[in-house]
Design a protein around this motif. Structure first.
Motif, PDB file in Angstrom:
ATOM      1  N   ASN A 335      -2.079   6.602   8.692  1.00  0.00           N
ATOM      2  CA  ASN A 335      -0.650   6.428   8.448  1.00  0.00           C
ATOM      3  C   ASN A 335       0.174   6.977   9.611  1.00  0.00           C
ATOM      4  O   ASN A 335       1.175   6.386  10.036  1.00  0.00           O
ATOM      5  CB  ASN A 335      -0.233   7.131   7.154  1.00  0.00           C
ATOM      6  CG  ASN A 335      -0.696   6.387   5.906  1.00  0.00           C
ATOM      7  OD1 ASN A 335      -1.103   5.227   5.980  1.00  0.00           O
ATOM      8  ND2 ASN A 335      -0.639   7.043   4.760  1.00  0.00           N
ATOM      9  N   THR A 340       0.375   1.716   7.974  1.00  0.00           N
ATOM     10  CA  THR A 340       0.989   2.229   6.738  1.00  0.00           C
ATOM     11  C   THR A 340       0.789   1.355   5.506  1.00  0.00           C
ATOM     12  O   THR A 340       1.207   1.740   4.414  1.00  0.00           O
ATOM     13  CB  THR A 340       2.503   2.413   6.968  1.00  0.00           C
ATOM     14  OG1 THR A 340       3.057   1.150   7.366  1.00  0.00           O
ATOM     15  CG2 THR A 340       2.767   3.460   8.033  1.00  0.00           C
ATOM     16  N   ASN A 341       0.160   0.204   5.654  1.00  0.00           N
ATOM     17  CA  ASN A 341       0.008  -0.696   4.497  1.00  0.00           C
ATOM     18  C   ASN A 341      -1.439  -0.790   4.009  1.00  0.00           C
ATOM     19  O   ASN A 341      -1.808  -1.743   3.336  1.00  0.00           O
ATOM     20  CB  ASN A 341       0.514  -2.102   4.855  1.00  0.00           C
ATOM     21  CG  ASN A 341       2.018  -2.102   5.084  1.00  0.00           C
ATOM     22  OD1 ASN A 341       2.752  -1.419   4.385  1.00  0.00           O
ATOM     23  ND2 ASN A 341       2.465  -2.856   6.081  1.00  0.00           N
ATOM     24  N   HIS A 375      -1.136   3.780  -2.666  1.00  0.00           N
ATOM     25  CA  HIS A 375      -2.127   3.428  -1.645  1.00  0.00           C
ATOM     26  C   HIS A 375      -3.513   3.997  -1.969  1.00  0.00           C
ATOM     27  O   HIS A 375      -4.467   3.733  -1.235  1.00  0.00           O
ATOM     28  CB  HIS A 375      -1.673   3.930  -0.264  1.00  0.00           C
ATOM     29  CG  HIS A 375      -0.558   3.114   0.312  1.00  0.00           C
ATOM     30  ND1 HIS A 375       0.078   3.439   1.494  1.00  0.00           N
ATOM     31  CD2 HIS A 375       0.041   1.972  -0.128  1.00  0.00           C
ATOM     32  CE1 HIS A 375       1.023   2.534   1.749  1.00  0.00           C
ATOM     33  NE2 HIS A 375       1.006   1.637   0.770  1.00  0.00           N
TER      34      HIS A 375
END
Length: 514
Positions: A335, A340-341, A375
């Protein structure tokens, strides 16, 4: 006893009345009324004291008699439990040892042989953990009743420990006959049991040992049967006969267990990461953290070798907690690199799911690493769906943290599919066995398409595991199974190599775009 007491009391009352009449008869002898009353009262007190003393003595005798009866009952129960299992009513280990010792003495006179058959219920602890001790006890009683069908005046059944039974079979040395009997026992155990609306299949692993001249003590024969049983369990077989070579492997497993206990401190456990990609775009949408053991002498040891050992010894709890913290810490690093995904999947074992501080451990890790809860995806298996109410409660507590829940190896469990409607799950992972045999077994195509359709109707995401060929990709694409995972895309990689793959995701995009 009560009747005798009643009669004695009646006799005392009659004596008292008789004495009263006598006193009334002799009252005129006294010069004054007050003196006669005083005499009667004083004499009456003496009589009452005597009567009370007699009654007290009688009550004491009653209490002693009742104590003797209770003591006899206690002694009787103690004698029973000395050689019997209280839960199942079967004989226990003590009685088995007694029979073995008696037969070893007989061997000095006769040449009659005998055998032991060790029976262990596979994954019974999962039943106990998921459904509770009361249901576990009911299962054990049912299994014991089935096993008793194979015992008689000569063949003795004993319960050794929680989920292990043992048959003592005197006069048995024909190996084929013993294996045939063991297989019949195995099939009887396998017959389904229904509880709380669920149908359960309990399987077993069995080991056979036959007395020979090298046996010097009774425990030696028991250990051989148990060793053969453990080998059968490890190899996924129903029955195995003891062989001396098994001792070597047992010693290796003992050393391996000892090393596993030190693996965390030695920092020998590592995580590899396998990507999950979008079948249409080729984009990496997630990653599954998979544990490996880099042994200081043996090198890389695969999970199939040490995870069952960790489950059996309870080491899976500290190891599982380490996996959660380590994987989330790695995701935090990615991250910080601008990735970030990415969604991270971590497997939970049954023991982990039921550990008291699981929710606190996950919450603490999320707070420590600062990763987004959505996540993190925790994977459970269908076999964990036994105790529905308890599992729902745990999963709901995890969902309140914001994490995702996925069902791994979907399609292989025996549980009712009703849990799909009540469990707070986000994703189904189609078991690799269906994907691997997609074109070798026609039924698997129907199963896979049905699972995808069912998942979509329930609003769940789907990932197909074990994808190894482009033909499998092409079969899955029309059904809009969004995610795929397998060696065709990438094998599990160390964190550094997976990081390189993340930067080269365009290669995957070109390879799998339609």
């Amino acid at each position: 006893m009560f009747r005798k007491t009643k009669h004695r009391t009646t006799i005392f009352i009659l004596i008292g009345l008789l004495l009263t009449l006598v006193f009334l008869h002799i009252m005129p002898v006294f010069d004054s009324f007050s003196l006669s009353v005083r005499f009667i009262l004083e004499f009456g007190v003496v009589i009452i004291a005597i009567l009370v003393a007699f009654l007290k003595q009688n009550e004491t005798q009653i209490a002693l008699n009742e104590s003797e009866i209770k003591l006899e009952a206690v002694v009787e129960k103690v004698n029973y439990l000395a050689y019997h299992d209280e839960l199942t009513g079967s004989f226990n280990r003590n009685y088995l040892l007694k029979c073995l010792e008696e037969n070893m003495k007989k061997r000095e006179i006769t040449s009659e042989s005998y055998a032991l058959v060790s029976v262990n219920l596979n994954r019974f602890k999962n039943v106990n953990d998921s459904l509770g001790n009361e249901m576990g006890d009911l299962f054990l009683k049912t299994i014991a009743e089935r096993l008793k069908e194979f015992s008689n005046n000569n063949v003795i059944l004993a319960r050794m420990v929680a989920d292990e039974f043992m048959f003592f079979m005197p006069g048995k040395e024909n190996l084929e006959e013993l294996i045939h009997t063991a297989n019949k026992i195995h099939k009887r155990i396998e017959e389904p049991m229904i509880a709380k609306g669920f149908k359960f299949h309990i399987t077993s692993s069995m080991g056979i040992s036959i007395f020979n001249e090298n046996i010097e003590e009774t425990n030696q024969l028991i250990k051989q049967a148990q060793l053969a049983m453990h080998e059968a369990k490890k190899n996924g077989q129903a029955v195995l006969v003891y062989h001396p070579d098994m001792n070597k492997e047992l010693l290796e497993n003992l050393f391996l267990e000892n090393d596993l206990r030190q693996a965390l401190d030695r920092k020998e456990l590592i995580l590899h990461y396998q990507p999950q990609v979008n079948i249409e775009t080729g984009e990496i949408i997630g990653v599954e953290a998979l544990i490996r053991w880099n042994h200081h002498k043996k090198g890389m040891i695969q999970p199939g070798k040490f995870i069952p050992l960790a489950e059996e010894t309870g080491l899976i709890i500290p190891i599982g907690n380490w996996v959660i913290i380590e994987a989330c810490s790695q995701l935090k690093k990615w991250n910080e690199m601008g990735i970030t995904n990415l969604r991270l999947s971590v497997n939970l074992s049954l023991r982990q799911l039921y550990q008291e501080d699981l929710v606190e451990t996950v919450a603490r890790t999320l707070q420590l690493t600062k990763i987004k809860p959505e996540h993190l995806e925790l994977e459970i298996t269908e076999s964990m769906a036994g105790n529905t109410e308890r599992v729902i409660s745990i999963l709901q507590s995890l969902k309140k943290l914001g994490v995702r829940i996925s069902v791994d190896d979907f399609g292989t469990g025996y549980s009712s599919l009703s849990y799909l409607y009540s469990f707070p799950i986000d994703q189904l992972k189609i078991d690799r066995s269906f994907i691997t045999n997609l074109f070798t077994e026609e039924n698997n195509k129907v199963i896979v398409s049905t699972i995808i359709s069912m998942g979509q109707n329930l609003g769940l995401e789907l990932i197909a595991e074990g994808v190894e060929t482009s033909e499998q990709i092409e079969f899955l694409r029309p059904y809009k199974c969004v995610g795929v995972q397998g060696f065709l895309i990438s094998r599990p990689l160390p964190a550094e190599e997976f990081q390189e793959l993340l930067t080269e995701k365009t290669t995957l995009l070109e390879r799998y775009s339609s």
